[in-house]
Scaffold this motif. Structure first.
Motif, PDB file in Angstrom:
ATOM      1  N   ALA A  31       0.843  -1.198   0.000  1.00 33.91           N
ATOM      2  CA  ALA A  31       0.000   0.000   0.000  1.00 33.91           C
ATOM      3  C   ALA A  31       0.871   1.237   0.000  1.00 33.91           C
ATOM      4  O   ALA A  31       2.051   1.200   0.366  1.00 33.91           O
ATOM      5  CB  ALA A  31      -0.921  -0.007   1.218  1.00 33.91           C
ATOM      6  N   ALA A  32       0.278   2.359  -0.400  1.00 30.05           N
ATOM      7  CA  ALA A  32       0.980   3.642  -0.410  1.00 30.05           C
ATOM      8  C   ALA A  32      -0.021   4.757  -0.183  1.00 30.05           C
ATOM      9  O   ALA A  32      -1.215   4.618  -0.482  1.00 30.05           O
ATOM     10  CB  ALA A  32       1.714   3.848  -1.747  1.00 30.05           C
ATOM     11  N   ARG A  69      -3.852  10.308   6.059  1.00 31.71           N
ATOM     12  CA  ARG A  69      -4.525   9.018   6.213  1.00 31.71           C
ATOM     13  C   ARG A  69      -3.500   7.905   6.354  1.00 31.71           C
ATOM     14  O   ARG A  69      -2.305   8.099   6.108  1.00 31.71           O
ATOM     15  CB  ARG A  69      -5.467   8.745   5.034  1.00 31.71           C
ATOM     16  N   ALA A  70      -3.992   6.746   6.738  1.00 34.59           N
ATOM     17  CA  ALA A  70      -3.151   5.561   6.855  1.00 34.59           C
ATOM     18  C   ALA A  70      -4.007   4.353   6.517  1.00 34.59           C
ATOM     19  O   ALA A  70      -5.241   4.391   6.635  1.00 34.59           O
ATOM     20  CB  ALA A  70      -2.580   5.437   8.269  1.00 34.59           C
ATOM     21  N   LEU A  71      -3.368   3.275   6.090  1.00 32.14           N
ATOM     22  CA  LEU A  71      -4.123   2.073   5.753  1.00 32.14           C
ATOM     23  C   LEU A  71      -3.262   0.838   5.920  1.00 32.14           C
ATOM     24  O   LEU A  71      -2.033   0.910   5.935  1.00 32.14           O
ATOM     25  CB  LEU A  71      -4.669   2.141   4.332  1.00 32.14           C
ATOM     26  N   ALA A  85      -7.281   2.468  -6.007  1.00 31.59           N
ATOM     27  CA  ALA A  85      -7.030   3.841  -5.575  1.00 31.59           C
ATOM     28  C   ALA A  85      -8.272   4.362  -4.855  1.00 31.59           C
ATOM     29  O   ALA A  85      -9.403   3.963  -5.160  1.00 31.59           O
ATOM     30  CB  ALA A  85      -6.704   4.738  -6.769  1.00 31.59           C
ATOM     31  N   SER A  86      -8.053   5.252  -3.896  1.00 31.42           N
ATOM     32  CA  SER A  86      -9.174   5.827  -3.141  1.00 31.42           C
ATOM     33  C   SER A  86      -8.900   7.276  -2.808  1.00 31.42           C
ATOM     34  O   SER A  86      -7.834   7.612  -2.274  1.00 31.42           O
ATOM     35  CB  SER A  86      -9.405   5.048  -1.846  1.00 31.42           C
ATOM     36  N   ASP A  87      -9.853   8.116  -3.161  1.00 25.96           N
ATOM     37  CA  ASP A  87      -9.900   9.487  -2.653  1.00 25.96           C
ATOM     38  C   ASP A  87     -10.970   9.515  -1.582  1.00 25.96           C
ATOM     39  O   ASP A  87     -10.696   9.741  -0.402  1.00 25.96           O
ATOM     40  CB  ASP A  87     -10.195  10.454  -3.785  1.00 25.96           C
ATOM     41  N   LYS A  90      -4.862  10.728  -1.287  1.00 24.16           N
ATOM     42  CA  LYS A  90      -5.193   9.472  -1.940  1.00 24.16           C
ATOM     43  C   LYS A  90      -4.429   8.306  -1.312  1.00 24.16           C
ATOM     44  O   LYS A  90      -3.326   8.475  -0.813  1.00 24.16           O
ATOM     45  CB  LYS A  90      -4.882   9.542  -3.436  1.00 24.16           C
ATOM     46  N   ALA A  91      -5.063   7.152  -1.390  1.00 27.37           N
ATOM     47  CA  ALA A  91      -4.440   5.915  -0.929  1.00 27.37           C
ATOM     48  C   ALA A  91      -4.462   4.903  -2.062  1.00 27.37           C
ATOM     49  O   ALA A  91      -5.381   4.913  -2.907  1.00 27.37           O
ATOM     50  CB  ALA A  91      -5.168   5.373   0.295  1.00 27.37           C
TER      51      ALA A  91
END
Length: 457
Positions: A185-186, A439-441, A203-205, A191-192
């Motif tokens: 992940a990045a 953010r973090a994931l 991808a996620s906004d 965005k993630a």
């Protein structure tokens, strides 16, 4: 309880005899005793003692006499035969109960000692104040403004406490549009990204969507690494059979750079530094090699691979500016200070388990091992810290450090803070974590994505 005292027309003596049998006399006597005892502190308590005993009967007697006088004219009756001889029939009535209650209140005020400084009642002062008992009963008494009484409306304003600030969002399980295993992940600004099995790139906004479904070469090769440029405008992915691709963060378009330098080795990870258009890319393979690329906005030029160690599989790589680190499965870690042009061994680490990930924190590099230990470099030595029973992923953002086990995420705000745990409901086989300012994931098997949108302070 109300004690009735006679309005004695024969004089004070009969009145006082009746008074001595009342509870009011008992209270006055107690006041005399209490204040008398305090005279050893100050002799002026003697005045309070005498006042508390003498004032109640005086006040009540004066009150009863005034009541008798005010009621007598209404009670007089003239003989119907017109007898003017002076003989009148007088009707004496007992005092009104509400009047007695008013008298009792005045007595209580007097026996408290305040009577020594002020008149005990309007009657005692010789005023003609209207009686309160009948006005209260009839409901015609003056309206009392609650604001003036202090019981409502005019109370002093309390100090307003600051409103509690909303707590940062916690870790939550997020629905992702895949059931593929996600391996890395990045975070790029807001965005993630996540990548994994079958070449999928998500991808996620605000919501997750698939940017790539079968890899940069559309051949379905598994992807094992992903990283973003410093400005977050581009993302690079790498995986099996030399798969490498670049994704434009704004448009979502990708460019295939598979088989860099003609090599099709399986790539286990990737690290990127610099802004979009001036990227430095380092990719690691299963033979202990590091492939280096420079992107000029149009194409990438590749060199290497270099082999920093003995040829053991490299398991993690990170790059910030010109400084980077990579670790292998044989307890070795290497440092570069020229963007991957050369490497120097700074290990062994001394880990009991196998090294699986490396990151750069505010105080230097960290490396994690699968036995749950986090190793920090202090001078030329590596100091271990037991974080969990196992460790699969590691990431840093300044002083903040985040790790994941198979089903748990742990993080701390700085090296001196306690680790805070999150046990996401439904998390399965977490493999990697990523953290940024916003953010973090963490990602894992069966398309598992666990994320939060703000640092947890």
């Amino acid at each position: 309880m109300t004690t009735e005292l006679p309005t004695d027309p024969d004089g004070f003596g009969a009145f006082f005899r009746q008074y001595t049998r009342s509870w009011i006399h008992a209270v006055a006597t107690a006041g005399l005793t209490a204040f008398g005892t305090l005279t050893f502190i100050n002799r002026w308590f003697a005045l309070a003692a005498i006042s508390s005993y003498l004032l109640p009967p005086v006040v009540l007697y004066a009150r009863s006499r005034r009541t008798e006088g005010s009621e007598r004219p209404d009670a007089e009756r003239t003989d119907t035969d017109g007898d003017r001889s002076g003989r009148e029939t007088a009707k004496t009535e007992r005092p009104d109960p509400d009047l007695e209650a008013s008298s009792t209140d005045e007595m209580a005020s007097a026996s408290s000692g305040d009577a020594a400084d002020e008149p005990a009642s309007p009657s005692a002062a010789g005023t003609d104040e209207p009686e309160l008992g009948s006005a209260a009963d009839s409901g015609d008494g003056p309206d009392i403004d609650e604001d003036e009484s202090g019981s409502a409306g005019d109370s002093p304003e309390e100090g307003t406490e600051p409103e509690p600030q909303p707590e940062p969002a916690g870790w939550e399980l997020t629905e992702a549009p895949t059931e593929a295993t996600l391996r890395d992940a990045a975070v790029a600004g807001r965005k993630a990204y996540a990548t994994g099995e079958g070449g999928v790139v998500l991808a996620s906004d605000d919501e997750w969507s698939a940017v790539l479904e079968d890899g940069p070469g559309a051949d379905g090769n598994d992807l094992h690494g992903i990283d973003a440029t410093d400005d977050g405008e581009a993302v690079w992915v790498a995986g099996e059979s030399g798969a490498i691709g670049r994704i434009d963060a704004e448009t979502g378009r990708h460019t295939d750079h598979t088989a860099p330098g003609g090599r099709t080795d399986n790539l286990a990870g990737i690290a990127v530094a610099g802004p979009a258009g001036e990227e430095t890319i380092l990719a690691i393979d299963g033979s202990g090699g590091v492939l280096r690329g420079r992107y000029d906005g149009t194409d990438a030029r590749w060199e290497g691979p270099a082999t920093p160690g003995s040829g053991s599989s490299l398991s993690g790589i990170v790059l910030e500016g010109e400084t980077g680190y990579c670790c292998d499965t044989n307890d070795a870690i290497f440092e570069t200070e020229d963007g991957g042009g050369s490497f120097e061994a700074i290990g062994p680490v001394g880990a009991s388990g196998t090294l699986v990930a490396v990151a750069i924190g505010a105080e230097g590099p960290f490396v994690g091992s699968d036995d749950g230990a986090l190793h920090c470099r202090e001078g030329k030595n590596w100091t271990p810290e037991r974080v969990a029973d196992s460790l699969a992923g590691l990431a840093c953002d300044g002083e903040r450090t985040v790790v994941c086990t198979g089903s748990e995420v742990l993080e701390r705000a700085d090296p001196g803070a306690d680790w805070e745990g999150a046990d996401p409901i439904g998390a399965e086989g977490l493999r990697a974590v990523a953290v940024g300012t916003d953010r973090a994931l963490a990602v894992g098997e069966n398309g598992t994505v666990v994320e939060r949108l703000a640092p947890s302070e």
